[in-house]
Design a protein around this motif. Structure first.
Motif, PDB file in Angstrom:
ATOM      1  N   LYS A  27       0.760  -1.125  -0.088  1.00 45.49           N
ATOM      2  CA  LYS A  27       0.200   0.007  -0.096  1.00 45.49           C
ATOM      3  C   LYS A  27       0.679   1.167  -0.016  1.00 45.49           C
ATOM      4  O   LYS A  27       0.463   2.405  -0.488  1.00 45.49           O
ATOM      5  CB  LYS A  27      -0.759   0.090   1.164  1.00 45.49           C
ATOM      6  CG  LYS A  27      -1.954  -1.190   1.383  1.00 45.49           C
ATOM      7  CD  LYS A  27      -2.905  -1.133   2.464  1.00 45.49           C
ATOM      8  CE  LYS A  27      -3.864  -2.017   2.637  1.00 45.49           C
ATOM      9  NZ  LYS A  27      -4.865  -2.135   3.562  1.00 45.49           N
ATOM     10  N   LYS A  28       2.039   1.086   0.566  1.00 48.99           N
ATOM     11  CA  LYS A  28       3.054   2.293   0.652  1.00 48.99           C
ATOM     12  C   LYS A  28       3.412   2.902  -0.799  1.00 48.99           C
ATOM     13  O   LYS A  28       3.639   4.227  -0.862  1.00 48.99           O
ATOM     14  CB  LYS A  28       4.036   2.156   1.302  1.00 48.99           C
ATOM     15  CG  LYS A  28       3.962   1.871   2.851  1.00 48.99           C
ATOM     16  CD  LYS A  28       5.229   1.633   3.770  1.00 48.99           C
ATOM     17  CE  LYS A  28       4.985   1.230   5.133  1.00 48.99           C
ATOM     18  NZ  LYS A  28       6.010   0.916   5.911  1.00 48.99           N
ATOM     19  N   ILE A  29       3.482   1.985  -1.804  1.00 48.68           N
ATOM     20  CA  ILE A  29       3.757   2.526  -3.059  1.00 48.68           C
ATOM     21  C   ILE A  29       2.759   3.444  -3.623  1.00 48.68           C
ATOM     22  O   ILE A  29       3.177   4.781  -3.727  1.00 48.68           O
ATOM     23  CB  ILE A  29       4.036   1.329  -3.995  1.00 48.68           C
ATOM     24  CG1 ILE A  29       5.023   0.402  -3.581  1.00 48.68           C
ATOM     25  CG2 ILE A  29       4.281   1.902  -5.405  1.00 48.68           C
ATOM     26  CD1 ILE A  29       5.195  -0.989  -4.191  1.00 48.68           C
ATOM     27  N   PRO A  30       1.524   3.388  -3.876  1.00 52.36           N
ATOM     28  CA  PRO A  30       0.555   4.221  -4.332  1.00 52.36           C
ATOM     29  C   PRO A  30       0.484   5.301  -3.283  1.00 52.36           C
ATOM     30  O   PRO A  30       0.342   6.393  -3.832  1.00 52.36           O
ATOM     31  CB  PRO A  30      -0.645   3.375  -4.639  1.00 52.36           C
ATOM     32  CG  PRO A  30      -0.552   2.365  -3.836  1.00 52.36           C
ATOM     33  CD  PRO A  30       0.866   1.829  -3.705  1.00 52.36           C
TER      34      PRO A  30
ATOM     35  N   GLU B 214       1.299  11.181  -2.868  1.00 61.62           N
ATOM     36  CA  GLU B 214       1.802  12.372  -1.921  1.00 61.62           C
ATOM     37  C   GLU B 214       2.789  13.231  -2.901  1.00 61.62           C
ATOM     38  O   GLU B 214       2.686  14.452  -2.829  1.00 61.62           O
ATOM     39  CB  GLU B 214       2.699  11.906  -0.897  1.00 61.62           C
ATOM     40  CG  GLU B 214       1.830  11.141   0.439  1.00 61.62           C
ATOM     41  CD  GLU B 214       2.687  10.874   1.634  1.00 61.62           C
ATOM     42  OE1 GLU B 214       3.929  11.239   1.312  1.00 61.62           O
ATOM     43  OE2 GLU B 214       2.353  10.161   2.287  1.00 61.62           O
ATOM     44  N   LEU B 215       3.398  12.605  -3.670  1.00 61.99           N
ATOM     45  CA  LEU B 215       4.452  13.499  -4.542  1.00 61.99           C
ATOM     46  C   LEU B 215       3.640  14.241  -5.509  1.00 61.99           C
ATOM     47  O   LEU B 215       3.916  15.320  -5.795  1.00 61.99           O
ATOM     48  CB  LEU B 215       5.597  12.647  -5.206  1.00 61.99           C
ATOM     49  CG  LEU B 215       6.459  11.867  -4.077  1.00 61.99           C
ATOM     50  CD1 LEU B 215       7.458  10.891  -4.830  1.00 61.99           C
ATOM     51  CD2 LEU B 215       7.388  12.951  -3.617  1.00 61.99           C
TER      52      LEU B 215
ATOM     53  N   LYS C 200       1.537  18.767  -8.362  1.00 64.16           N
ATOM     54  CA  LYS C 200       0.402  19.218  -9.283  1.00 64.16           C
ATOM     55  C   LYS C 200       0.002  20.700  -9.345  1.00 64.16           C
ATOM     56  O   LYS C 200       0.132  21.152  -8.041  1.00 64.16           O
ATOM     57  CB  LYS C 200      -0.860  18.382  -8.823  1.00 64.16           C
ATOM     58  CG  LYS C 200      -2.048  18.795  -9.510  1.00 64.16           C
ATOM     59  CD  LYS C 200      -3.497  17.973  -9.285  1.00 64.16           C
ATOM     60  CE  LYS C 200      -4.669  18.325  -9.944  1.00 64.16           C
ATOM     61  NZ  LYS C 200      -5.676  17.639  -9.372  1.00 64.16           N
ATOM     62  N   PRO C 201       0.020  21.371 -10.236  1.00 58.71           N
ATOM     63  CA  PRO C 201      -0.129  22.706 -10.338  1.00 58.71           C
ATOM     64  C   PRO C 201      -1.439  23.225  -9.392  1.00 58.71           C
ATOM     65  O   PRO C 201      -2.485  22.516  -9.438  1.00 58.71           O
ATOM     66  CB  PRO C 201      -0.436  23.061 -11.905  1.00 58.71           C
ATOM     67  CG  PRO C 201       0.256  22.059 -12.352  1.00 58.71           C
ATOM     68  CD  PRO C 201       0.137  20.839 -11.743  1.00 58.71           C
ATOM     69  N   LYS C 202      -1.321  24.051  -8.594  1.00 57.98           N
ATOM     70  CA  LYS C 202      -2.445  24.646  -7.938  1.00 57.98           C
ATOM     71  C   LYS C 202      -3.614  25.100  -8.709  1.00 57.98           C
ATOM     72  O   LYS C 202      -3.447  25.847  -9.531  1.00 57.98           O
ATOM     73  CB  LYS C 202      -2.062  25.442  -6.716  1.00 57.98           C
ATOM     74  CG  LYS C 202      -0.904  25.337  -5.846  1.00 57.98           C
ATOM     75  CD  LYS C 202      -1.101  23.944  -5.277  1.00 57.98           C
ATOM     76  CE  LYS C 202       0.129  23.417  -4.159  1.00 57.98           C
ATOM     77  NZ  LYS C 202      -0.286  22.136  -3.459  1.00 57.98           N
TER      78      LYS C 202
END
Length: 217
Positions: free
Chosen positions: A201-204, A209-210, A215-217
């Protein structure tokens, strides 16, 4: 091939992923065929308005015609500048309005490497990806310069890398290993016996998170 399937339709289990990865490495020993397991997992990592596109076979080489020059311009958009040349990642995570004719600068780049393993029954003689990561310093630094972070994986180990203020490659997030070390030999590994171990689960979670940060605001 539909690269924009709903994530609910493409979830794969750890067991499916692991068995397929072992089969691909054992039977083909070729990095390109890892797409069959890497791409579905990366689709599970996408957040709203972001999708994953494989570009590892898009490298433009040789003499350029006018049409090929357009291709080259596209490659410069989706790749990482590296001196007088550029580095082409294996996968890019991009805005949903990206297309071949409308390329967009990647938010995140992903590099895959063929795992260094010998498969024997349920155990693996495995050389950890971190032991060879320095062989790719130039490539990874170029991609970090382009996207701030880069994900590097051999399928079994997932690294989330960036650079410190001195330009040294460092882990931005805790790395994820889908293998357990043997008790007596540090290079003997086996898969977790759990159906979906916490590491899976940590991979996705980490990639999401990254992406939320990038991602542009």
């Amino acid at each position: 091939m539909d690269f924009e399937k709903n994530r609910e339709e493409i979830d794969i289990s750890f067991e499916e992923y692991y068995n397929m990865l072992i089969e691909i490495v054992r039977d083909t020993s070729h990095e390109a065929y890892m797409m069959d397991v890497i791409l579905p997992l990366l689709r599970m990592c996408c957040v709203d308005d972001i999708k994953v596109v494989p570009v590892f076979d898009d490298r433009a080489v040789g003499r350029k015609t006018n049409k090929e020059r357009k291709v080259l311009d596209r490659m410069k958009t989706i790749s990482a500048p590296n001196g007088s040349s550029y580095v082409v990642p294996d996968y890019i995570l991009v805005p949903k309005d990206y297309s071949y004719d409308n390329p967009k600068k990647p938010l995140l780049m992903v590099e895959t490497k063929l795992p260094n393993i010998v498969i024997k029954d349920d155990s693996l003689l495995y050389v950890d990806l971190m032991d060879s990561i320095r062989n790719y310093d130039s490539q990874i630094k170029a991609e970090i310069n382009a996207c701030k972070y880069v994900v590097v994986t051999d399928g079994f180990t997932w690294l989330f890398l960036t650079k410190d203020k001195n330009g040294k490659i460092i882990k931005d997030k805790e790395s994820v290993s889908l293998l357990r070390k043997g008790k007596r030999n540090r290079k003997i590994y086996e898969a977790s016996k759990k159906v979906n171990p916490p590491e899976w689960k940590k991979i996705p979670e980490t990639i999401k998170e990254l992406l939320k940060e990038l991602k542009p605001k």
